[in-house]
Design a protein around this motif. Sequence first.
Motif, PDB file in Angstrom:
ATOM      1  N   TYR A 110       0.867  -1.178   0.000  1.00  0.00           N
ATOM      2  CA  TYR A 110       0.000   0.000   0.000  1.00  0.00           C
ATOM      3  C   TYR A 110       0.903   1.227   0.000  1.00  0.00           C
ATOM      4  N   VAL A 111       0.903   1.940  -1.133  1.00  0.00           N
ATOM      5  CA  VAL A 111       1.701   3.161  -1.274  1.00  0.00           C
ATOM      6  C   VAL A 111       0.758   4.360  -1.288  1.00  0.00           C
ATOM      7  N   ALA A 112       1.293   5.523  -0.989  1.00  0.00           N
ATOM      8  CA  ALA A 112       0.483   6.742  -0.990  1.00  0.00           C
ATOM      9  C   ALA A 112      -0.148   6.942  -2.371  1.00  0.00           C
ATOM     10  N   ALA A 113      -1.445   7.240  -2.382  1.00  0.00           N
ATOM     11  CA  ALA A 113      -2.147   7.532  -3.638  1.00  0.00           C
ATOM     12  C   ALA A 113      -1.537   8.792  -4.258  1.00  0.00           C
ATOM     13  N   PRO A 114      -1.697   8.998  -5.565  1.00  0.00           N
ATOM     14  CA  PRO A 114      -1.017  10.110  -6.246  1.00  0.00           C
ATOM     15  C   PRO A 114      -1.194  11.483  -5.593  1.00  0.00           C
ATOM     16  N   ALA A 115      -2.401  11.855  -5.211  1.00  0.00           N
ATOM     17  CA  ALA A 115      -2.611  13.185  -4.614  1.00  0.00           C
ATOM     18  C   ALA A 115      -1.915  13.294  -3.262  1.00  0.00           C
ATOM     19  N   VAL A 116      -1.976  12.221  -2.465  1.00  0.00           N
ATOM     20  CA  VAL A 116      -1.316  12.205  -1.158  1.00  0.00           C
ATOM     21  C   VAL A 116       0.193  12.258  -1.359  1.00  0.00           C
ATOM     22  N   ALA A 117       0.710  11.468  -2.305  1.00  0.00           N
ATOM     23  CA  ALA A 117       2.151  11.444  -2.574  1.00  0.00           C
ATOM     24  C   ALA A 117       2.657  12.822  -2.992  1.00  0.00           C
ATOM     25  N   ALA A 118       1.902  13.526  -3.822  1.00  0.00           N
ATOM     26  CA  ALA A 118       2.310  14.861  -4.263  1.00  0.00           C
ATOM     27  C   ALA A 118       2.402  15.819  -3.073  1.00  0.00           C
ATOM     28  N   ARG A 119       1.421  15.758  -2.160  1.00  0.00           N
ATOM     29  CA  ARG A 119       1.446  16.612  -0.964  1.00  0.00           C
ATOM     30  C   ARG A 119       2.646  16.275  -0.079  1.00  0.00           C
ATOM     31  N   LEU A 120       2.910  14.976   0.094  1.00  0.00           N
ATOM     32  CA  LEU A 120       4.024  14.571   0.946  1.00  0.00           C
ATOM     33  C   LEU A 120       5.364  14.991   0.351  1.00  0.00           C
ATOM     34  N   ARG A 121       5.516  14.821  -0.955  1.00  0.00           N
ATOM     35  CA  ARG A 121       6.774  15.231  -1.595  1.00  0.00           C
ATOM     36  C   ARG A 121       7.011  16.732  -1.401  1.00  0.00           C
ATOM     37  N   ALA A 122       5.937  17.517  -1.444  1.00  0.00           N
ATOM     38  CA  ALA A 122       6.052  18.973  -1.324  1.00  0.00           C
ATOM     39  C   ALA A 122       6.215  19.438   0.122  1.00  0.00           C
ATOM     40  N   HIS A 123       5.484  18.798   1.058  1.00  0.00           N
ATOM     41  CA  HIS A 123       5.420  19.337   2.415  1.00  0.00           C
ATOM     42  C   HIS A 123       5.617  18.308   3.518  1.00  0.00           C
ATOM     43  N   GLY A 124       5.837  17.044   3.165  1.00  0.00           N
ATOM     44  CA  GLY A 124       5.893  15.981   4.170  1.00  0.00           C
ATOM     45  C   GLY A 124       7.233  15.894   4.893  1.00  0.00           C
ATOM     46  N   THR A 125       7.228  15.072   5.934  1.00  0.00           N
ATOM     47  CA  THR A 125       8.426  14.826   6.727  1.00  0.00           C
ATOM     48  C   THR A 125       8.883  13.387   6.494  1.00  0.00           C
ATOM     49  N   PRO A 126      10.005  13.207   5.765  1.00  0.00           N
ATOM     50  CA  PRO A 126      10.514  11.848   5.566  1.00  0.00           C
ATOM     51  C   PRO A 126      11.002  11.256   6.888  1.00  0.00           C
ATOM     52  N   ILE A 127      10.865   9.950   7.024  1.00  0.00           N
ATOM     53  CA  ILE A 127      11.380   9.230   8.191  1.00  0.00           C
ATOM     54  C   ILE A 127      12.775   8.746   7.829  1.00  0.00           C
ATOM     55  N   LYS A 128      13.772   9.256   8.532  1.00  0.00           N
ATOM     56  CA  LYS A 128      15.168   8.911   8.236  1.00  0.00           C
ATOM     57  C   LYS A 128      15.362   7.411   8.323  1.00  0.00           C
ATOM     58  N   GLY A 129      16.048   6.864   7.335  1.00  0.00           N
ATOM     59  CA  GLY A 129      16.335   5.441   7.316  1.00  0.00           C
ATOM     60  C   GLY A 129      15.189   4.575   6.831  1.00  0.00           C
ATOM     61  N   GLY A 130      13.999   5.165   6.625  1.00  0.00           N
ATOM     62  CA  GLY A 130      12.880   4.417   6.076  1.00  0.00           C
ATOM     63  C   GLY A 130      12.296   3.352   6.982  1.00  0.00           C
ATOM     64  N   ASP A 131      12.493   3.485   8.309  1.00  0.00           N
ATOM     65  CA  ASP A 131      11.993   2.472   9.246  1.00  0.00           C
ATOM     66  C   ASP A 131      11.054   3.111  10.261  1.00  0.00           C
ATOM     67  N   TRP A 132       9.762   2.797  10.145  1.00  0.00           N
ATOM     68  CA  TRP A 132       8.726   3.332  11.025  1.00  0.00           C
ATOM     69  C   TRP A 132       9.035   3.029  12.491  1.00  0.00           C
ATOM     70  N   LEU A 133       9.647   1.883  12.786  1.00  0.00           N
ATOM     71  CA  LEU A 133       9.892   1.484  14.185  1.00  0.00           C
ATOM     72  C   LEU A 133      10.966   2.317  14.845  1.00  0.00           C
ATOM     73  N   THR A 134      11.762   3.068  14.080  1.00  0.00           N
ATOM     74  CA  THR A 134      12.829   3.890  14.673  1.00  0.00           C
ATOM     75  C   THR A 134      12.481   5.375  14.653  1.00  0.00           C
TER      76      THR A 134
END
Length: 136
Positions: A110-134
Motif C-alpha cells: 500500500y503506497v500513498a495515492a497520487p494526490a497524497v504522494a504529491a502533498r508529501l513530496r512537497a510538504h511531508g516529513t521523511p522518516i530517516k532510514g525508512g523504518d517506522w519502528l525507529t
Amino acid sequence: MKLPFFVYGTLRPGEHNHDLFLRGRIRSEEPGLLPGAVLYDGPGYPYAVEAAGGTVSGEIVTALPEAYGELLAVLDHLEEYVPGDPRSLYERVARDVTAGDGRTVRAWVYVAAPAVAARLRAHGTPIKGGDWLTRR
C-alpha cells in the motif's frame, strides 16, 4: 493474484494494528525491504511514496490460504483503498521486495495515492532510514 503483503507501519509486529488484523490470518512473516520508496510520517501512520534512491523497512506477510480473501478485504478497508477511487489514501500495487535472505518476493504494497504522494513530496516529513519502528 494471491501475493504476500509488505507491511511497513502499524501492521508490523509490536505495532497496534498487527494483532488486530493479522493474528489468525497469516502463515508467516519475515523482514523485508522495499526499494524505490521513501517513508513519510503521517497522522499516526506512515506513507510509502515511490521515489528513486529510497528504501523502506518492513515485513513480508504471507496469509493463510483459507484467510487470503478476508485479509485482502480487511487490509483494503484499513488502508482506505477503493480501486479507481481518487479519494483513496493509498493504492495497492504489486512490487518486488527483498527478503532478509536476499531473495526477491513479489508482494502487495500500500503506497500513498497520487494526490497524497504529491502533498508529501512537497510538504511531508521523511522518516530517516525508512523504518517506522525507529521514528521515535
